[in-house]
Design an enzyme around this catalytic site. Structure first.
Site, mmCIF file in Angstrom:
data_model
loop_
_atom_site.group_PDB
_atom_site.id
_atom_site.type_symbol
_atom_site.label_atom_id
_atom_site.label_comp_id
_atom_site.label_asym_id
_atom_site.label_seq_id
_atom_site.Cartn_x
_atom_site.Cartn_y
_atom_site.Cartn_z
ATOM 1 C CB SER A 14 13.348 -8.670 31.908
ATOM 2 O OG SER A 14 12.273 -8.201 32.681
ATOM 3 N NE ARG A 67 -10.253 -18.515 28.867
ATOM 4 C CZ ARG A 67 -10.511 -18.233 30.136
ATOM 5 N NH1 ARG A 67 -9.533 -18.036 30.981
ATOM 6 N NH2 ARG A 67 -11.740 -18.166 30.573
ATOM 7 C CG MET A 92 1.059 -10.599 28.347
ATOM 8 S SD MET A 92 0.900 -10.152 30.080
ATOM 9 C CE MET A 92 0.425 -8.465 29.914
ATOM 10 N NE ARG A 93 -4.749 -18.715 25.609
ATOM 11 C CZ ARG A 93 -5.546 -18.662 24.580
ATOM 12 N NH1 ARG A 93 -5.424 -17.701 23.703
ATOM 13 N NH2 ARG A 93 -6.467 -19.574 24.400
ATOM 14 C CG HIS A 111 0.391 -7.290 39.347
ATOM 15 N ND1 HIS A 111 -0.094 -7.256 38.054
ATOM 16 C CD2 HIS A 111 -0.064 -6.150 39.950
ATOM 17 C CE1 HIS A 111 -0.825 -6.162 37.885
ATOM 18 N NE2 HIS A 111 -0.819 -5.474 39.014
ATOM 19 C CD GLU A 176 8.211 -6.504 37.776
ATOM 20 O OE1 GLU A 176 8.005 -7.565 37.177
ATOM 21 O OE2 GLU A 176 7.826 -5.403 37.334
HETATM 22 C C1 GAR Z 1 6.547 -7.560 34.326
HETATM 23 O O1 GAR Z 1 6.632 -6.223 34.720
HETATM 24 C C2 GAR Z 1 5.509 -8.301 35.157
HETATM 25 O O2 GAR Z 1 5.445 -7.855 36.476
HETATM 26 C C3 GAR Z 1 4.231 -7.953 34.389
HETATM 27 O O3 GAR Z 1 4.606 -8.043 33.037
HETATM 28 C C4 GAR Z 1 5.980 -7.690 32.903
HETATM 29 C C5 GAR Z 1 6.683 -8.776 32.122
HETATM 30 O O4 GAR Z 1 8.004 -8.385 31.849
HETATM 31 N N1 GAR Z 1 3.164 -8.837 34.729
HETATM 32 C C6 GAR Z 1 1.905 -8.450 34.916
HETATM 33 O O5 GAR Z 1 1.519 -7.308 34.739
HETATM 34 C C7 GAR Z 1 0.944 -9.548 35.362
HETATM 35 N N2 GAR Z 1 -0.332 -9.021 35.670
HETATM 36 P P1 GAR Z 1 9.109 -9.471 31.477
HETATM 37 O O6 GAR Z 1 8.557 -10.254 30.275
HETATM 38 O O7 GAR Z 1 10.312 -8.643 31.081
HETATM 39 O O8 GAR Z 1 9.353 -10.336 32.665
#
Ligand code: GAR
Length: 217
Positions: A14, A67, A92-93, A111, A176
């Site tokens: 998103s 990695r 998420m990596r 974040h 965000e």
């Molecule tokens: C978001 O809320 C972002 O801030 C978080 O993952 C979500 C991804 O949502 N990121 C973290 O927590 C990083 N540490 P999205 O795929 O809908 O953008």
């Protein structure tokens, strides 16, 4: 010249959509040139394709714990597409220090907390357990330390007594989507300068507004 941006995702994307939409403005200083997912089934891939953005899947699973090998493939793709800036959007990596250092000052993350509070997992649960009255989201430059690095922009929301992690997450997500395109605009237009651990912003109206919660004061 517009800066060429790659967005790295692992899930719904998103924030990626918010960046793509923000970058449609004629005067926007960046082009979203590439979306890379480390998950073949990331929902965000379809949404990027619908917007006509080039997508690449580099499945991280076969690389296991290697990695550096995964990142070498990713770096090739970034080079091939002449990418200037990276935006992490729910990627998420964990990245190696080598990769992060190669992109110093050129990689952003978002974040969902007011950093440096509530780094890592479950930031909304952490915020609720701490009883904060304001939470929010932070766009920051990426450094080897997780959820740290010079802060470009933050947005706040009030926390309600009856909030759950889900209701708070939904309100923070709206913020965000507002701040990520705005922060990328600042960085891509050259309005930011990193001074040690601090990101200084040129020519912005950091008016001396205050925000209180509850609003009875
Ligand atoms: C978001 O809320 C972002 O801030 C978080 O993952 C979500 C991804 O949502 N990121 C973290 O927590 C990083 N540490 P999205 O795929 O809908 O953008």
């Amino acid at each position: 010249m517009k800066r060429r941006v790659a967005i790295l995702i692992s899930g719904r994307g998103s924030n990626m959509v918010a960046l793509i939409e923000g970058a449609r403005a004629a005067d926007y200083p960046a082009d979203i040139a590439l979306v890379i997912s480390n998950k073949p089934d990331a929902a965000g891939l379809a949404r990027a394709q619908e917007s006509g953005i080039k997508t690449i899947v580099i499945d991280s699973k076969p690389f296991g714990k290697d990695r550096a090998a995964f990142e070498a493939v990713m770096q090739n793709a970034l080079d091939e597409h002449r990418i200037d800036l990276i935006c992490l959007g729910g990627f998420m990596r964990l990245l190696t220090d080598d990769f992060v250092n190669r992109w110093t000052g050129r990689m952003l993350n978002i974040h969902p907390s007011l950093l440096p509070s509530f780094r890592g997992l479950d930031p909304h649960g952490q915020a609720l357990r701490a009883g904060v009255k304001l939470s929010g989201a932070t766009v920051h430059f990426v450094t080897p330390e997780m959820d740290a690095g010079p802060i470009v922009m933050q947005g706040a929301v009030t926390v309600r007594d009856d909030d759950t992690a889900e209701t708070l997450a939904a309100r923070v997500l709206e913020i965000e989507h507002r701040i990520y395109p705005a922060a990328l605009r600042l960085v891509a237009s050259g309005s930011t300068r990193i001074d040690g651990d601090i990101c200084k912003i040129a020519a912005t109206d950091c008016s001396n507004g205050t925000l209180t919660a509850p609003t009875t004061v």
